[in-house]
Motif scaffolding. Structure first.
Motif, PDB file in Angstrom:
ATOM      1  N   LEU A 266       0.823  -1.208   0.000  1.00  0.00           N
ATOM      2  CA  LEU A 266       0.000   0.000   0.000  1.00  0.00           C
ATOM      3  C   LEU A 266       0.860   1.263   0.000  1.00  0.00           C
ATOM      4  N   GLY A 267       1.962   1.215   0.734  1.00  0.00           N
ATOM      5  CA  GLY A 267       2.840   2.374   0.861  1.00  0.00           C
ATOM      6  C   GLY A 267       2.448   3.251   2.034  1.00  0.00           C
ATOM      7  N   VAL A 268       3.401   3.545   2.897  1.00  0.00           N
ATOM      8  CA  VAL A 268       3.112   4.336   4.089  1.00  0.00           C
ATOM      9  C   VAL A 268       2.593   5.726   3.723  1.00  0.00           C
ATOM     10  N   ASP A 269       3.110   6.311   2.660  1.00  0.00           N
ATOM     11  CA  ASP A 269       2.642   7.645   2.268  1.00  0.00           C
ATOM     12  C   ASP A 269       1.147   7.618   1.913  1.00  0.00           C
ATOM     13  N   ALA A 270       0.723   6.580   1.197  1.00  0.00           N
ATOM     14  CA  ALA A 270      -0.694   6.480   0.832  1.00  0.00           C
ATOM     15  C   ALA A 270      -1.552   6.221   2.065  1.00  0.00           C
ATOM     16  N   VAL A 271      -1.061   5.369   2.971  1.00  0.00           N
ATOM     17  CA  VAL A 271      -1.797   5.111   4.211  1.00  0.00           C
ATOM     18  C   VAL A 271      -1.895   6.394   5.038  1.00  0.00           C
ATOM     19  N   HIS A 272      -0.804   7.136   5.101  1.00  0.00           N
ATOM     20  CA  HIS A 272      -0.768   8.394   5.850  1.00  0.00           C
ATOM     21  C   HIS A 272      -1.830   9.360   5.334  1.00  0.00           C
ATOM     22  N   ALA A 273      -1.884   9.539   4.027  1.00  0.00           N
ATOM     23  CA  ALA A 273      -2.861  10.459   3.444  1.00  0.00           C
ATOM     24  C   ALA A 273      -4.289   9.985   3.706  1.00  0.00           C
ATOM     25  N   HIS A 274      -4.520   8.693   3.571  1.00  0.00           N
ATOM     26  CA  HIS A 274      -5.855   8.124   3.805  1.00  0.00           C
ATOM     27  C   HIS A 274      -6.289   8.336   5.252  1.00  0.00           C
ATOM     28  N   ASP A 275      -5.410   7.993   6.182  1.00  0.00           N
ATOM     29  CA  ASP A 275      -5.767   8.071   7.605  1.00  0.00           C
ATOM     30  C   ASP A 275      -6.018   9.511   8.042  1.00  0.00           C
ATOM     31  N   LEU A 276      -5.172  10.425   7.588  1.00  0.00           N
ATOM     32  CA  LEU A 276      -5.339  11.823   8.006  1.00  0.00           C
ATOM     33  C   LEU A 276      -6.597  12.440   7.421  1.00  0.00           C
ATOM     34  N   ALA A 277      -6.955  12.061   6.209  1.00  0.00           N
ATOM     35  CA  ALA A 277      -8.186  12.588   5.614  1.00  0.00           C
ATOM     36  C   ALA A 277      -9.394  12.201   6.460  1.00  0.00           C
ATOM     37  N   LEU A 278      -9.413  10.980   6.952  1.00  0.00           N
ATOM     38  CA  LEU A 278     -10.535  10.536   7.789  1.00  0.00           C
ATOM     39  C   LEU A 278     -10.512  11.237   9.148  1.00  0.00           C
ATOM     40  N   ALA A 279      -9.326  11.377   9.740  1.00  0.00           N
ATOM     41  CA  ALA A 279      -9.229  12.058  11.034  1.00  0.00           C
ATOM     42  C   ALA A 279      -9.686  13.510  10.914  1.00  0.00           C
ATOM     43  N   ASP A 280      -9.298  14.173   9.834  1.00  0.00           N
ATOM     44  CA  ASP A 280      -9.705  15.560   9.633  1.00  0.00           C
ATOM     45  C   ASP A 280     -11.206  15.667   9.360  1.00  0.00           C
ATOM     46  N   ARG A 281     -11.768  14.684   8.690  1.00  0.00           N
ATOM     47  CA  ARG A 281     -13.223  14.659   8.470  1.00  0.00           C
ATOM     48  C   ARG A 281     -13.949  14.562   9.813  1.00  0.00           C
ATOM     49  N   PHE A 282     -13.394  13.746  10.704  1.00  0.00           N
ATOM     50  CA  PHE A 282     -13.997  13.606  12.036  1.00  0.00           C
ATOM     51  C   PHE A 282     -13.869  14.908  12.821  1.00  0.00           C
ATOM     52  N   ARG A 283     -12.711  15.542  12.750  1.00  0.00           N
ATOM     53  CA  ARG A 283     -12.527  16.809  13.464  1.00  0.00           C
ATOM     54  C   ARG A 283     -13.513  17.872  12.967  1.00  0.00           C
ATOM     55  N   ALA A 284     -13.709  17.934  11.663  1.00  0.00           N
ATOM     56  CA  ALA A 284     -14.650  18.912  11.103  1.00  0.00           C
ATOM     57  C   ALA A 284     -16.067  18.614  11.560  1.00  0.00           C
ATOM     58  N   GLY A 285     -16.439  17.342  11.579  1.00  0.00           N
ATOM     59  CA  GLY A 285     -17.778  16.968  12.030  1.00  0.00           C
ATOM     60  C   GLY A 285     -17.992  17.262  13.496  1.00  0.00           C
ATOM     61  N   LEU A 286     -16.955  17.044  14.301  1.00  0.00           N
ATOM     62  CA  LEU A 286     -17.061  17.357  15.722  1.00  0.00           C
ATOM     63  C   LEU A 286     -17.328  18.846  15.933  1.00  0.00           C
ATOM     64  N   ALA A 287     -16.642  19.682  15.157  1.00  0.00           N
ATOM     65  CA  ALA A 287     -16.835  21.127  15.285  1.00  0.00           C
ATOM     66  C   ALA A 287     -18.287  21.498  15.008  1.00  0.00           C
ATOM     67  N   GLU A 288     -18.908  20.844  14.030  1.00  0.00           N
ATOM     68  CA  GLU A 288     -20.311  21.123  13.718  1.00  0.00           C
ATOM     69  C   GLU A 288     -21.232  20.688  14.853  1.00  0.00           C
ATOM     70  N   LEU A 289     -20.789  19.694  15.614  1.00  0.00           N
ATOM     71  CA  LEU A 289     -21.587  19.222  16.752  1.00  0.00           C
ATOM     72  C   LEU A 289     -21.281  19.991  18.032  1.00  0.00           C
ATOM     73  N   GLY A 290     -20.330  20.908  17.961  1.00  0.00           N
ATOM     74  CA  GLY A 290     -19.999  21.710  19.134  1.00  0.00           C
ATOM     75  C   GLY A 290     -18.972  21.081  20.048  1.00  0.00           C
ATOM     76  N   HIS A 291     -18.217  20.100  19.545  1.00  0.00           N
ATOM     77  CA  HIS A 291     -17.177  19.451  20.342  1.00  0.00           C
ATOM     78  C   HIS A 291     -15.810  19.849  19.812  1.00  0.00           C
ATOM     79  N   GLU A 292     -14.853  19.999  20.712  1.00  0.00           N
ATOM     80  CA  GLU A 292     -13.490  20.371  20.317  1.00  0.00           C
ATOM     81  C   GLU A 292     -12.527  19.291  20.777  1.00  0.00           C
ATOM     82  N   PRO A 293     -11.882  18.576  19.846  1.00  0.00           N
ATOM     83  CA  PRO A 293     -10.917  17.541  20.247  1.00  0.00           C
ATOM     84  C   PRO A 293      -9.651  18.163  20.801  1.00  0.00           C
ATOM     85  N   LEU A 294      -8.887  17.370  21.512  1.00  0.00           N
ATOM     86  CA  LEU A 294      -7.592  17.841  21.980  1.00  0.00           C
ATOM     87  C   LEU A 294      -6.704  18.135  20.776  1.00  0.00           C
TER      88      LEU A 294
END
Length: 350
Positions: A266-294
């Motif tokens: 798969l390649g670590v670079d591709a895994v890195h991009a995939h994982d961070l995109a999902l984490a950032d999607r979660f962070r954005a969704g949390l902000a819409e719900l009024g939650h702030e992650p560490l």
């Protein structure tokens, strides 16, 4: 030609929404097949030579991922054991600098020595806290509790300036975050998280000259000729980092060999991009719900204060995460999708 998505689909079919890789990674199908074959091999009473070959294949794969020669990689089982080896190398009174609330396996061995000066500072102040007389800096590349990523380049420069050695645990990073083990004196990594292996395998990377470490845990497998080292003291320790090997959990390494092969494909670079995109999607969704992650920019681990109590109910709903220090910890890896993130956000929204 196989794509990232097709490779992942061929290997994983979780029965739930699994967002807990920071605790345990899922096993790919190829590793499960290899484990089953290894069990049958032993049950049938057949020679286990191929399983020892798997240890060497896994060692070589990890060396490639870590960017070091295979001769610098020792194969063991846990980070705590190798922290103990590093701790035992220090003279009485030596100062060890650590990050506050780092994972116990990274720091405990220095405390139980009883004759070392262990100093803990906030992670963001680690590099600036290295001083003359600091013998060793020990830290996780990514923090287990909240995903914060250590400023390793700054730490490396500060350690070099003051003559300190560095010990970095990549257990929460290797597999999604590029590893440059050559930049540090010692690095350690267990393989049942982001590297998708079974429990019971870990690697220590040491300098070519072994960095002053003594192989205090060495047994017969640490000999230059292991099968000639079974009885009495080991006549000749391995001339490579194998002198720090621990007797391998053979089934584990057989599965791990195939898990590491998938990460390489798969390649670590591709895994890195995939994982961070999902984490950032979660962070954005949390902000819409009024939650702030560490705050943990650039991390695949997201911890949300005040929501740790919801972990049991989320598990009942088929969403697996962790509760850590009162926080709800989600960790996103290659088998996760945007649909997983959206399902979590939907349940959290009530």
């Amino acid at each position: 030609m196989e794509t990232f998505e097709s490779l992942v689909r061929a290997e994983f079919a979780p029965e739930n929404t699994y967002l807990n890789t920071a605790s345990n990674g899922l096993l790919p199908a190829r590793a499960v097949t290899a484990l089953n074959e290894a069990v049958r091999l032993r049950a049938a009473g057949r020679p286990l030579d191929s399983l020892f070959e798997d240890v060497e294949a896994a060692r070589a794969a990890f060396a490639r991922l870590a960017g070091v020669p295979v001769t610098r990689v020792a194969a063991g089982a846990t980070a705590a054991a190798y922290t103990g080896v590093v701790a035992a190398s220090l003279p009485a009174g030596a100062e060890v600098l650590t990050a506050e609330n780092d994972f116990a396996s990274v720091v405990n061995a220095f405390h139980v020595r009883g004759d070392l000066k262990v100093r803990a500072v906030p992670l963001e102040r680690l590099a600036e806290s290295v001083r003359p007389g600091t013998a060793l800096v020990a830290v996780s590349a990514a923090q287990s509790a909240d995903g914060r990523i250590a400023d390793l380049p700054a730490l490396r420069e500060a350690a070099r300036e003051h003559g300190a050695r560095t010990y970095v645990d990549f257990s929460q990073a290797a597999g999604w975050l590029p590893v440059e083990a050559d930049a540090y004196d010692y690095t350690v990594c267990v393989c049942y998280k982001w590297l998708l292996g079974p429990h019971g395998a870990g690697f220590l990377v040491v300098p070519e000259d072994f960095g002053g470490l003594t192989p205090i845990l060495a047994g017969w497998v640490a000999g230059e000729n292991p099968w000639d080292s079974c009885y009495g003291p080991v006549a000749e320790l391995a001339r490579s980092a194998r002198r720090f090997d621990l007797s391998p959990a053979l089934f584990t390494y057989t599965g791990l060999r195939h898990s590491l092969a998938l990460i390489e494909e798969l390649g670590v670079d591709a895994v890195h991009a995939h994982d961070l995109a999902l984490a950032d999607r979660f962070r954005a969704g949390l902000a819409e719900l009024g939650h702030e992650p560490l705050p943990a920019p650039g991390s695949a681990i997201v911890s949300v204060p005040g929501l740790g109590h919801r972990q049991p109910a989320l598990s009942e709903a088929g969403i697996e995460l962790s509760a850590r220090a009162g926080n709800l910890r989600a960790s996103f890896h290659l088998y996760n999708t945007a649909a997983d993130v959206d399902r979590l956000l939907d349940v959290l929204s009530g």
